[in-house]
Design a protein around this motif. Structure first.
Motif, PDB file in Angstrom:
ATOM      1  N   VAL A 187      35.187  49.697  39.954  1.00 24.13           N
ATOM      2  CA  VAL A 187      36.138  50.678  39.427  1.00 24.13           C
ATOM      3  C   VAL A 187      36.289  50.446  37.928  1.00 24.13           C
ATOM      4  O   VAL A 187      36.265  49.308  37.456  1.00 24.13           O
ATOM      5  CB  VAL A 187      37.509  50.573  40.137  1.00 24.13           C
ATOM      6  CG1 VAL A 187      37.357  50.880  41.616  1.00 24.13           C
ATOM      7  CG2 VAL A 187      38.128  49.193  39.943  1.00 24.13           C
ATOM      8  N   LYS A 188      36.396  51.533  37.176  1.00 28.01           N
ATOM      9  CA  LYS A 188      36.483  51.405  35.717  1.00 28.01           C
ATOM     10  C   LYS A 188      37.886  51.060  35.246  1.00 28.01           C
ATOM     11  O   LYS A 188      38.064  50.608  34.107  1.00 28.01           O
ATOM     12  CB  LYS A 188      36.010  52.702  35.059  1.00 28.01           C
ATOM     13  CG  LYS A 188      34.525  52.968  35.266  1.00 28.01           C
ATOM     14  CD  LYS A 188      34.049  54.210  34.528  1.00 28.01           C
ATOM     15  CE  LYS A 188      32.553  54.412  34.680  1.00 28.01           C
ATOM     16  NZ  LYS A 188      32.043  55.621  33.987  1.00 28.01           N
ATOM     17  N   HIS A 189      38.886  51.277  36.108  1.00 27.94           N
ATOM     18  CA  HIS A 189      40.274  50.981  35.751  1.00 27.94           C
ATOM     19  C   HIS A 189      40.945  50.298  36.931  1.00 27.94           C
ATOM     20  O   HIS A 189      40.769  50.719  38.073  1.00 27.94           O
ATOM     21  CB  HIS A 189      41.048  52.247  35.396  1.00 27.94           C
ATOM     22  CG  HIS A 189      40.366  53.143  34.411  1.00 27.94           C
ATOM     23  ND1 HIS A 189      40.210  52.805  33.088  1.00 27.94           N
ATOM     24  CD2 HIS A 189      39.790  54.359  34.567  1.00 27.94           C
ATOM     25  CE1 HIS A 189      39.569  53.784  32.464  1.00 27.94           C
ATOM     26  NE2 HIS A 189      39.294  54.733  33.343  1.00 27.94           N
ATOM     27  N   GLY A 190      41.708  49.245  36.663  1.00 25.63           N
ATOM     28  CA  GLY A 190      42.482  48.606  37.716  1.00 25.63           C
ATOM     29  C   GLY A 190      41.743  47.465  38.389  1.00 25.63           C
ATOM     30  O   GLY A 190      40.594  47.159  38.088  1.00 25.63           O
ATOM     31  N   ASP A 191      42.455  46.852  39.323  1.00 22.31           N
ATOM     32  CA  ASP A 191      41.969  45.698  40.059  1.00 22.31           C
ATOM     33  C   ASP A 191      41.404  46.163  41.405  1.00 22.31           C
ATOM     34  O   ASP A 191      42.116  46.783  42.195  1.00 22.31           O
ATOM     35  CB  ASP A 191      43.135  44.718  40.283  1.00 22.31           C
ATOM     36  CG  ASP A 191      42.712  43.455  40.988  1.00 22.31           C
ATOM     37  OD1 ASP A 191      42.254  43.538  42.142  1.00 22.31           O
ATOM     38  OD2 ASP A 191      42.866  42.373  40.399  1.00 22.31           O
ATOM     39  N   ALA A 192      40.129  45.845  41.669  1.00 21.56           N
ATOM     40  CA  ALA A 192      39.473  46.325  42.889  1.00 21.56           C
ATOM     41  C   ALA A 192      40.202  45.853  44.146  1.00 21.56           C
ATOM     42  O   ALA A 192      40.343  46.612  45.126  1.00 21.56           O
ATOM     43  CB  ALA A 192      38.017  45.861  42.919  1.00 21.56           C
ATOM     44  N   THR A 193      40.678  44.619  44.147  1.00 15.09           N
ATOM     45  CA  THR A 193      41.365  44.089  45.325  1.00 15.09           C
ATOM     46  C   THR A 193      42.668  44.834  45.587  1.00 15.09           C
ATOM     47  O   THR A 193      42.992  45.181  46.734  1.00 15.09           O
ATOM     48  CB  THR A 193      41.644  42.586  45.141  1.00 15.09           C
ATOM     49  OG1 THR A 193      40.413  41.903  44.933  1.00 15.09           O
ATOM     50  CG2 THR A 193      42.348  42.013  46.356  1.00 15.09           C
ATOM     51  N   LYS A 194      43.431  45.106  44.523  1.00 11.58           N
ATOM     52  CA  LYS A 194      44.689  45.837  44.682  1.00 11.58           C
ATOM     53  C   LYS A 194      44.435  47.277  45.113  1.00 11.58           C
ATOM     54  O   LYS A 194      45.197  47.841  45.904  1.00 11.58           O
ATOM     55  CB  LYS A 194      45.488  45.796  43.376  1.00 11.58           C
ATOM     56  CG  LYS A 194      46.019  44.407  43.035  1.00 11.58           C
ATOM     57  CD  LYS A 194      46.810  44.418  41.733  1.00 11.58           C
ATOM     58  CE  LYS A 194      47.333  43.020  41.419  1.00 11.58           C
ATOM     59  NZ  LYS A 194      48.091  42.992  40.133  1.00 11.58           N
ATOM     60  N   ILE A 195      43.382  47.863  44.603  1.00  9.27           N
ATOM     61  CA  ILE A 195      43.044  49.244  44.989  1.00  9.27           C
ATOM     62  C   ILE A 195      42.640  49.288  46.459  1.00  9.27           C
ATOM     63  O   ILE A 195      43.044  50.184  47.203  1.00  9.27           O
ATOM     64  CB  ILE A 195      41.932  49.779  44.073  1.00  9.27           C
ATOM     65  CG1 ILE A 195      42.493  50.035  42.670  1.00  9.27           C
ATOM     66  CG2 ILE A 195      41.302  51.052  44.651  1.00  9.27           C
ATOM     67  CD1 ILE A 195      41.456  50.318  41.621  1.00  9.27           C
TER      68      ILE A 195
END
Length: 472
Positions: free
Chosen positions: A412-420
């Motif tokens: 993902v270009k924005h944000g934390d993959a684990t949280k998403i």
């Protein structure tokens, strides 16, 4: 003093029959609604709800069945839902519910003796061995899964190299051994080496090439270095469907190498084995697999058979038997009667007490047919390719690795993959797992669900894009 022997059966069979029919209806209703039942977090008080503090007296079938329906069944892993892409969990099959009911009713011990369940397992193994491409001399056994199957395969490899006396003398006097694996190999290989006494120091990690296959130059160098250092090259582990990317090794190249160097070739085909049922080009991913010495696979992944069931296949029946058979006097074989039979599965593995897990596999193949499985497996590969295309076209997602089979990984270009991933799970929209590819955290989708559709893929990627933008 007399004993009536009626302590455990229902007091009223008519009442019990009605309660069982109601429970079956609830189970079938849940399966029919699987597309509308995503994973949901378990309630905070679930431990209290399922506590067995009332165990001394019991509450009766009706109340315990009510607990099954209301307190336990709703809080499953969620892998029956078409938008469950996390890890590699099969979607389950309605026909196998019937098979499990029959298996529980029969309550067969499939470790040995001459009874009908043994013939069902024989037929099931004949089918999968024929599909594997292994020679006619091969044999197999159904296991709890690939983790157990790997232990059996490496025991056979050890015994072939060092002789069957090792069963008596143990490994303490053996030279150090090496088992060659590529980066990203499943953890069950390390656990198997721990279980059979060699330990994880026996693992020798080799490089992969740009397509995530074992790099043959790196493998050759590793073997040469170990031989020079006095280590015994015991086995090479090829992978059919890697954990991170779904990639497949070149089994013909590995077989050529292992033949030249007299090394055991084991294939970890936990889910990738079933690409053999797919249409072209995906069926060719398994070319050369039948040249291996052993193969481990799972039925409870891409074949959707309910947990748990795997298989260990070994190219030489005599070696397989010699590696595990052990008959104390209470297991001596009779010429006739229940103690007879020519196939006791306790002779081919570690378990004497074994459930009738073959029945749910046999029922699935018999009732659904391999053509339908082929279409479903092929669909999942097409869906993974579609997901890769949607990710490539997205302005907020980056494809982390080319889609090879049924696995798609993207960053993902924005944000934390684990949280998403967690946000999407909690919303009930889609379950991804997470991994790291080329040092980049990624969302990972493993498509093994027969309920998944192309629209499922489009909806899932749209949901990811929305959440990513929210986290921007």
């Amino acid at each position: 003093m007399t004993s009536e022997g009626e302590h455990l059966d229902p007091e009223n069979w008519d009442d019990f029959s009605r309660e069982m029919h109601a429970l079956m209806d609830q189970c079938l209703t849940r399966m029919k609604k699987a597309r509308d039942l995503p994973w949901q977090p378990k309630p905070d008080d679930l431990a209290q709800r399922v506590s067995l503090t009332d165990a001394p007296t019991g509450v009766g079938a009706a109340q315990s069945f009510d607990h099954l329906v209301n307190d336990i069944m709703p809080f499953a892993t969620g892998n029956t839902h078409p938008n469950f892409f996390g890890w590699v969990h099969g979607g389950g099959l309605p026909v196998s519910v019937g098979a499990e009911l029959v298996a529980a009713t029969m309550n067969s011990n499939c470790g040995g003796r001459d009874h009908g369940a043994a013939e069902v397992e024989r037929a099931t193994l004949d089918w999968v061995l024929n599909l594997s491409g292994l020679p006619e001399t091969a044999s197999g056994i159904l296991t709890t899964g690939t983790s157990q199957a790997t232990i059996l395969a490496l025991i056979a490899a050890r015994n072939k190299h060092f002789g069957q006396d090792i069963r008596k003398t143990g490994i303490q006097s053996l030279p150090p051994v090496a088992v060659y694996v590529r980066k990203g190999t499943h953890s069950c290989i390390a656990k198997a080496l721990e279980a059979i006494g060699f330990g994880t120091d026996a693992l020798h990690m080799v490089d992969t090439d740009e397509t995530m296959k074992i790099d043959m130059t790196s493998l050759a160098q590793a073997v040469a270095q170990d031989q020079a250092a006095g280590r015994v090259p015991l086995a090479v582990v090829g992978t059919a469907g890697s954990v991170n990317t779904g990639s497949f090794d070149d089994f013909n190249a590995l077989a050529d190498f292992c033949t030249e160097h007299d090394i055991w070739l084991h294939v970890d085909a936990a889910f990738g084995f079933w690409a053999r049922l797919a249409d072209a080009p995906w069926d060719h991913l398994t070319d050369g697999m039948g040249r291996a010495h052993s193969i481990a696979c799972d039925f409870h992944k891409w074949m959707s058979v309910p947990y748990d069931c795997g298989a260990c296949m070994i190219y030489d029946r005599d070696l397989h038997l010699a590696s595990f058979t052990s008959r104390p006097n209470y297991l001596e074989q009779q010429d006739q009667g229940l103690g007879g039979g020519d196939l006791w599965f306790c002779d081919y593995g570690l378990e004497l007490s074994r459930g009738f897990r073959a029945l749910k596999v046999w029922t699935a193949i018999k009732s659904i047919g391999t053509d339908a499985f082929s279409k479903s497996i092929t669909d999942n590969c097409k869906q993974a390719a579609l997901m890769g295309e949607l990710v490539t076209a997205s302005d907020v997602l980056d494809l982390a690795f080319p889609v090879v089979s049924n696995v798609c990984c993207f960053a993902v270009k924005h944000g934390d993959a684990t949280k998403i991933a967690a946000a999407l799970q909690l919303s009930g929209e889609v379950v991804f797992s997470t991994t790291v590819i080329h040092d980049t955290p990624c969302l990972r989708a493993a498509l093994v669900n027969h309920r998944t559709t192309s629209q499922s893929i489009r909806d899932a990627i749209a949901a990811v894009e929305r959440v990513v933008r929210e986290h921007a």
